[in-house]
Write a protein that holds these residues in place. Structure first.
Motif, PDB file in Angstrom:
ATOM      1  N   VAL A 132       0.835  -1.202   0.000  1.00 42.55           N
ATOM      2  CA  VAL A 132       0.000   0.000   0.000  1.00 42.55           C
ATOM      3  C   VAL A 132       0.866   1.246   0.000  1.00 42.55           C
ATOM      4  CG1 VAL A 132      -1.681   1.327   1.344  1.00 42.55           C
ATOM      5  CG2 VAL A 132      -1.934  -1.152   1.127  1.00 42.55           C
ATOM      6  N   TRP A 133       1.941   1.244   0.812  1.00 38.76           N
ATOM      7  CA  TRP A 133       2.842   2.389   0.888  1.00 38.76           C
ATOM      8  C   TRP A 133       3.558   2.623  -0.443  1.00 38.76           C
ATOM      9  CZ3 TRP A 133       2.026   5.293   4.978  1.00 38.76           C
ATOM     10  CH2 TRP A 133       2.920   6.328   5.293  1.00 38.76           C
ATOM     11  N   ALA A 134       3.706   1.550  -1.241  1.00 38.81           N
ATOM     12  CA  ALA A 134       4.339   1.645  -2.566  1.00 38.81           C
ATOM     13  C   ALA A 134       3.305   1.929  -3.650  1.00 38.81           C
ATOM     14  CB  ALA A 134       5.090   0.363  -2.875  1.00 38.81           C
ATOM     15  N   ASN A 135       2.109   2.335  -3.243  1.00 40.21           N
ATOM     16  CA  ASN A 135       1.026   2.693  -4.162  1.00 40.21           C
ATOM     17  C   ASN A 135       0.503   1.499  -4.942  1.00 40.21           C
ATOM     18  OD1 ASN A 135      -0.586   4.971  -4.772  1.00 40.21           O
ATOM     19  ND2 ASN A 135       0.310   5.098  -6.816  1.00 40.21           N
ATOM     20  N   GLU A 136       0.518   0.337  -4.292  1.00 41.29           N
ATOM     21  CA  GLU A 136       0.005  -0.877  -4.904  1.00 41.29           C
ATOM     22  C   GLU A 136      -1.188  -1.394  -4.096  1.00 41.29           C
ATOM     23  OE1 GLU A 136       3.290  -3.537  -4.808  1.00 41.29           O
ATOM     24  OE2 GLU A 136       4.553  -2.311  -6.131  1.00 41.29           O
ATOM     25  N   HIS A 137      -2.018  -2.199  -4.761  1.00 41.92           N
ATOM     26  CA  HIS A 137      -3.170  -2.795  -4.106  1.00 41.92           C
ATOM     27  C   HIS A 137      -2.841  -4.250  -3.781  1.00 41.92           C
ATOM     28  CE1 HIS A 137      -4.904   0.683  -6.149  1.00 41.92           C
ATOM     29  NE2 HIS A 137      -5.876   0.647  -5.253  1.00 41.92           N
ATOM     30  N   PRO A 138      -2.695  -4.600  -2.515  1.00 43.88           N
ATOM     31  CA  PRO A 138      -2.314  -5.975  -2.174  1.00 43.88           C
ATOM     32  C   PRO A 138      -3.402  -6.976  -2.556  1.00 43.88           C
ATOM     33  CG  PRO A 138      -2.903  -4.747  -0.200  1.00 43.88           C
ATOM     34  CD  PRO A 138      -2.867  -3.754  -1.318  1.00 43.88           C
ATOM     35  N   GLN A 139      -2.977  -8.120  -3.075  1.00 41.37           N
ATOM     36  CA  GLN A 139      -3.944  -9.160  -3.406  1.00 41.37           C
ATOM     37  C   GLN A 139      -4.548  -9.774  -2.147  1.00 41.37           C
ATOM     38  OE1 GLN A 139      -1.868 -11.936  -5.963  1.00 41.37           O
ATOM     39  NE2 GLN A 139      -2.258 -10.704  -7.792  1.00 41.37           N
ATOM     40  N   GLN A 140      -3.755  -9.820  -1.087  1.00 41.65           N
ATOM     41  CA  GLN A 140      -4.240 -10.306   0.196  1.00 41.65           C
ATOM     42  C   GLN A 140      -4.051  -9.199   1.234  1.00 41.65           C
ATOM     43  OE1 GLN A 140      -2.137 -14.151   0.704  1.00 41.65           O
ATOM     44  NE2 GLN A 140      -4.165 -15.081   0.545  1.00 41.65           N
ATOM     45  N   PRO A 141      -4.983  -8.268   1.296  1.00 40.57           N
ATOM     46  CA  PRO A 141      -4.828  -7.132   2.215  1.00 40.57           C
ATOM     47  C   PRO A 141      -5.028  -7.548   3.664  1.00 40.57           C
ATOM     48  CG  PRO A 141      -6.996  -7.089   1.206  1.00 40.57           C
ATOM     49  CD  PRO A 141      -6.246  -8.213   0.545  1.00 40.57           C
ATOM     50  N   TRP A 142      -4.464  -6.743   4.558  1.00 42.31           N
ATOM     51  CA  TRP A 142      -4.813  -6.861   5.982  1.00 42.31           C
ATOM     52  C   TRP A 142      -6.207  -6.262   6.130  1.00 42.31           C
ATOM     53  CZ3 TRP A 142      -5.526  -2.635   9.463  1.00 42.31           C
ATOM     54  CH2 TRP A 142      -5.698  -3.006  10.808  1.00 42.31           C
ATOM     55  N   VAL A 143      -7.117  -7.028   6.706  1.00 42.29           N
ATOM     56  CA  VAL A 143      -8.519  -6.619   6.824  1.00 42.29           C
ATOM     57  C   VAL A 143      -8.904  -6.593   8.291  1.00 42.29           C
ATOM     58  CG1 VAL A 143     -10.917  -7.183   6.245  1.00 42.29           C
ATOM     59  CG2 VAL A 143      -9.085  -7.607   4.573  1.00 42.29           C
ATOM     60  N   ILE A 144      -9.523  -5.511   8.712  1.00 43.47           N
ATOM     61  CA  ILE A 144     -10.082  -5.434  10.060  1.00 43.47           C
ATOM     62  C   ILE A 144     -11.592  -5.589   9.956  1.00 43.47           C
ATOM     63  CG2 ILE A 144     -10.062  -2.910   9.963  1.00 43.47           C
ATOM     64  CD1 ILE A 144      -9.829  -2.919  13.021  1.00 43.47           C
ATOM     65  N   VAL A 145     -12.135  -6.448  10.801  1.00 46.05           N
ATOM     66  CA  VAL A 145     -13.554  -6.798  10.764  1.00 46.05           C
ATOM     67  C   VAL A 145     -14.167  -6.559  12.137  1.00 46.05           C
ATOM     68  CG1 VAL A 145     -15.160  -8.751  10.590  1.00 46.05           C
ATOM     69  CG2 VAL A 145     -13.327  -8.496   8.916  1.00 46.05           C
ATOM     70  N   SER A 146     -15.395  -6.044  12.141  1.00 45.74           N
ATOM     71  CA  SER A 146     -16.164  -5.915  13.379  1.00 45.74           C
ATOM     72  C   SER A 146     -17.506  -6.607  13.184  1.00 45.74           C
ATOM     73  CB  SER A 146     -16.380  -4.437  13.727  1.00 45.74           C
ATOM     74  OG  SER A 146     -17.268  -4.305  14.821  1.00 45.74           O
ATOM     75  N   GLN A 147     -17.906  -7.396  14.185  1.00 37.73           N
ATOM     76  CA  GLN A 147     -19.181  -8.122  14.115  1.00 37.73           C
ATOM     77  C   GLN A 147     -20.053  -7.755  15.320  1.00 37.73           C
ATOM     78  OE1 GLN A 147     -18.053 -12.278  13.738  1.00 37.73           O
ATOM     79  NE2 GLN A 147     -16.922 -12.283  15.656  1.00 37.73           N
ATOM     80  N   PRO A 148     -20.554  -6.504  15.341  1.00 38.86           N
ATOM     81  CA  PRO A 148     -21.233  -5.985  16.537  1.00 38.86           C
ATOM     82  C   PRO A 148     -22.560  -6.656  16.850  1.00 38.86           C
ATOM     83  CG  PRO A 148     -21.475  -4.456  14.716  1.00 38.86           C
ATOM     84  CD  PRO A 148     -20.495  -5.496  14.276  1.00 38.86           C
ATOM     85  N   SER A 149     -23.268  -7.143  15.839  1.00 40.02           N
ATOM     86  CA  SER A 149     -24.608  -7.673  16.101  1.00 40.02           C
ATOM     87  C   SER A 149     -24.594  -8.986  16.868  1.00 40.02           C
ATOM     88  CB  SER A 149     -25.370  -7.837  14.782  1.00 40.02           C
ATOM     89  OG  SER A 149     -24.625  -8.613  13.855  1.00 40.02           O
ATOM     90  N   LEU A 150     -23.423  -9.636  16.974  1.00 38.43           N
ATOM     91  CA  LEU A 150     -23.333 -10.823  17.826  1.00 38.43           C
ATOM     92  C   LEU A 150     -23.579 -10.481  19.290  1.00 38.43           C
ATOM     93  CD1 LEU A 150     -20.245 -12.833  16.478  1.00 38.43           C
ATOM     94  CD2 LEU A 150     -22.663 -13.400  16.227  1.00 38.43           C
ATOM     95  N   PHE A 151     -23.292  -9.237  19.643  1.00 42.14           N
ATOM     96  CA  PHE A 151     -23.362  -8.812  21.042  1.00 42.14           C
ATOM     97  C   PHE A 151     -24.380  -7.687  21.272  1.00 42.14           C
ATOM     98  CE2 PHE A 151     -19.132  -9.848  19.475  1.00 42.14           C
ATOM     99  CZ  PHE A 151     -18.947 -11.068  20.116  1.00 42.14           C
ATOM    100  N   ASP A 152     -24.922  -7.154  20.187  1.00 40.86           N
ATOM    101  CA  ASP A 152     -25.878  -6.053  20.255  1.00 40.86           C
ATOM    102  C   ASP A 152     -27.009  -6.342  19.272  1.00 40.86           C
ATOM    103  OD1 ASP A 152     -27.302  -3.713  20.314  1.00 40.86           O
ATOM    104  OD2 ASP A 152     -25.689  -2.441  19.542  1.00 40.86           O
ATOM    105  N   PRO A 153     -28.059  -7.052  19.705  1.00 41.46           N
ATOM    106  CA  PRO A 153     -29.123  -7.447  18.775  1.00 41.46           C
ATOM    107  C   PRO A 153     -29.907  -6.286  18.181  1.00 41.46           C
ATOM    108  CG  PRO A 153     -29.699  -7.994  21.055  1.00 41.46           C
ATOM    109  CD  PRO A 153     -28.259  -7.585  21.056  1.00 41.46           C
ATOM    110  N   SER A 154     -29.716  -5.070  18.707  1.00 41.11           N
ATOM    111  CA  SER A 154     -30.426  -3.923  18.135  1.00 41.11           C
ATOM    112  C   SER A 154     -29.897  -3.551  16.759  1.00 41.11           C
ATOM    113  CB  SER A 154     -30.300  -2.706  19.061  1.00 41.11           C
ATOM    114  OG  SER A 154     -28.983  -2.175  19.053  1.00 41.11           O
ATOM    115  N   ARG A 155     -28.768  -4.133  16.365  1.00 36.21           N
ATOM    116  CA  ARG A 155     -28.124  -3.723  15.111  1.00 36.21           C
ATOM    117  C   ARG A 155     -28.704  -4.399  13.869  1.00 36.21           C
ATOM    118  NH1 ARG A 155     -23.083  -1.410  16.212  1.00 36.21           N
ATOM    119  NH2 ARG A 155     -23.025  -0.993  13.990  1.00 36.21           N
TER     120      ARG A 155
END
Length: 476
Positions: free
Chosen positions: A331-354
């Motif tokens: 990314v710093w070299a202005n490239e798009h990684p084929q396997q990016p680092w991905v951050i995921v949040s799954q809030p509805s498992l713990f907050d059914p209002s979502r």
């Protein structure tokens, strides 16, 4: 109140920092108005039905360890105004290809129990800071330059924090599990893991995970903005939405104007009035990589191979330290990684209002070059599918934003940079310019209060709080 009245202070921008600045001034009996260009308040803390009716997605920020640890937020009665933190049983999971996951638990002992050969090393790394975590965070979240409190402790911590994440991981750990966990934490720096100071991100976020957890707001991040706004109104502060300020001369009369804007927006708004030397410094301000953001509406929970991932509110997807480091370098070299680092949040498992009963929302992003218009949906889904086979079959609908669309949604996200600018060693010391008080501008009565000022990005309100203290100091 109308926008034509006179005020003690006008704040442009209703993100957490703008609202925090307004609250700080209103608590000192200042007559304050917040002006927001969008139709709704919140900045980086907005929640919308992006996919299907009844599915509440966080448009920008979703997980808030700094919010839970913020000494300023802690001083406010936000619970009275509807803010409730939801704490998943496990703050963070980092799944691996062998079908297991490394877990960052609230308990330090529980975390090290699954690190095998690196259990003792991880304990030695984190335990000293756990005993003094509030002092560490106080120094980390203080503006620079400032007199270091608990200077010996800060010096010891700084010697580790100033390292690159890669250096610290390889000198401290022998196995891939602990190295991968630390790499995922440090990748929040949005820089190559070989750069100095990236270790600080791993240390601070790991420390926060153990000390306060990585919570989300019940009902979505919008509740943070709504709680701040609710409290501000009880202090007789007012908020005007749908007014995009294009010229400082159009503002109501005020003794102080606080800009919850990054340097590029400040230049657009006040550039002609700024002295050339200050203008040049703002012009040289550096923004970081952007993010590609995607939200999913799901017909069930994510089918993680590692069952323990269902206990975590947040997941880091990227495999080993070497894989994560390669993606961030690309990314710093202005490239798009084929396997990016991905951050995921799954809030509805713990907050059914979502989400509707039995259904779920999933929030994810990856780093991409600034200004990228590339659709990374397939790459993000592939990383999730890698650790959760069958994930794609759970998708009911999805909504994505490229860096271009992120900036269109919020002009503070220049090039898709959600952190308000690179937070490397140089810009940590000169954020946003080299000045004894970074919140003060050369224009009389004009101040900066965005995440481009210390202590930087994150939902903690402290950029606004410190800017307000600068206003109050000058009004004495």
């Amino acid at each position: 109140m109308s926008k034509f009245e006179a005020y003690d202070a006008v704040v442009i921008g209703s993100g957490p920092n703008g609202l925090s600045a307004a609250i700080s001034l209103a608590r000192h009996s200042q007559r304050v108005v917040v002006i927001e260009g969008a139709e709704s308040i919140g900045g980086g803390t907005r929640t919308e039905q992006l996919t299907l009716p009844g599915y509440l997605h966080d448009v920008c920020s979703a997980v808030h360890p700094l919010g839970a640890a913020s000494p300023f937020f802690g001083s406010l009665p936000l619970a009275r105004f509807g803010l409730e933190w939801i704490y998943p049983p496990t703050p963070l999971a980092h799944p691996l290809d062998d079908g297991t996951a490394v877990l960052l638990e609230r308990s330090l002992e529980a975390t090290v129990s699954a690190l095998g050969q690196d259990a003792e090393a991880y304990f030695r790394l984190m335990a000293p800071w756990m005993r003094s975590w509030q002092k560490i965070i106080a120094n980390f979240l203080a503006p620079w330059p400032h007199p270091l409190k608990h200077s010996f402790l800060a010096l010891r911590f700084g010697l580790q924090a100033l390292q690159s994440a890669r250096q610290l991981a390889y000198t401290q750990f022998k196995g891939e599990r602990a190295r991968a966990l630390f790499a995922g934490l440090a990748a929040h720096a949005n820089q190559p893991l070989e750069k100095p100071l990236t270790a600080a991100f791993g240390l601070i976020l790991g420390l926060l995970g153990h000390a306060v957890g990585w919570p989300s707001a019940r009902g979505g991040s919008q509740r943070i903005a709504e709680a701040l706004a609710g409290y501000l109104r009880t202090l007789r502060g007012s908020i005007i939405t749908g007014w995009f300020v294009a010229d400082l001369q159009t503002l109501p009369s005020a003794k102080a104007v606080l800009l919850d804007l990054t340097p590029r927006q400040v230049l657009h708004l006040a550039g002609k009035a700024l002295p050339w030397s200050y203008w040049r410094q703002l012009k040289r301000y550096r923004y970081g990589a952007g993010v590609f953001k995607i939200d999913f509406a799901l017909d069930g929970p994510v089918p993680w191979k590692a069952a323990e991932c269902a206990r975590a509110g947040t997941l880091h997807l990227g495999g080993t330290l070497e894989e994560i480091a390669a993606a961030e370098r690309a990314v710093w070299a202005n490239e798009h990684p084929q396997q990016p680092w991905v951050i995921v949040s799954q809030p509805s498992l713990f907050d059914p209002s979502r989400a509707p009963s039995g259904k779920h929302v999933l929030w994810a992003y990856c780093h991409v070059p600034p200004g990228s218009n590339v659709d990374m949906t397939d790459a993000v889904e592939a990383q999730i599918e890698r650790f959760a086979p069958g994930f794609r079959q759970r998708i009911l609908a999805k909504s994505s934003k490229t860096t271009v669309e992120m900036e269109q949604y919020n002009p503070n996200y220049v090039g898709g940079d959600i952190g308000g600018g690179v937070l490397d060693l140089g810009q940590w010391l000169t954020r946003p310019v080299l000045h004894w008080n970074p919140y003060v501008t050369p224009l009389k009565g004009v101040y900066l209060c965005s995440s481009s000022t210390p202590p930087g990005g994150g939902v903690h309100g402290l950029c606004g709080y410190y800017a307000a203290q600068a206003v109050l100091a000058r009004s004495k």
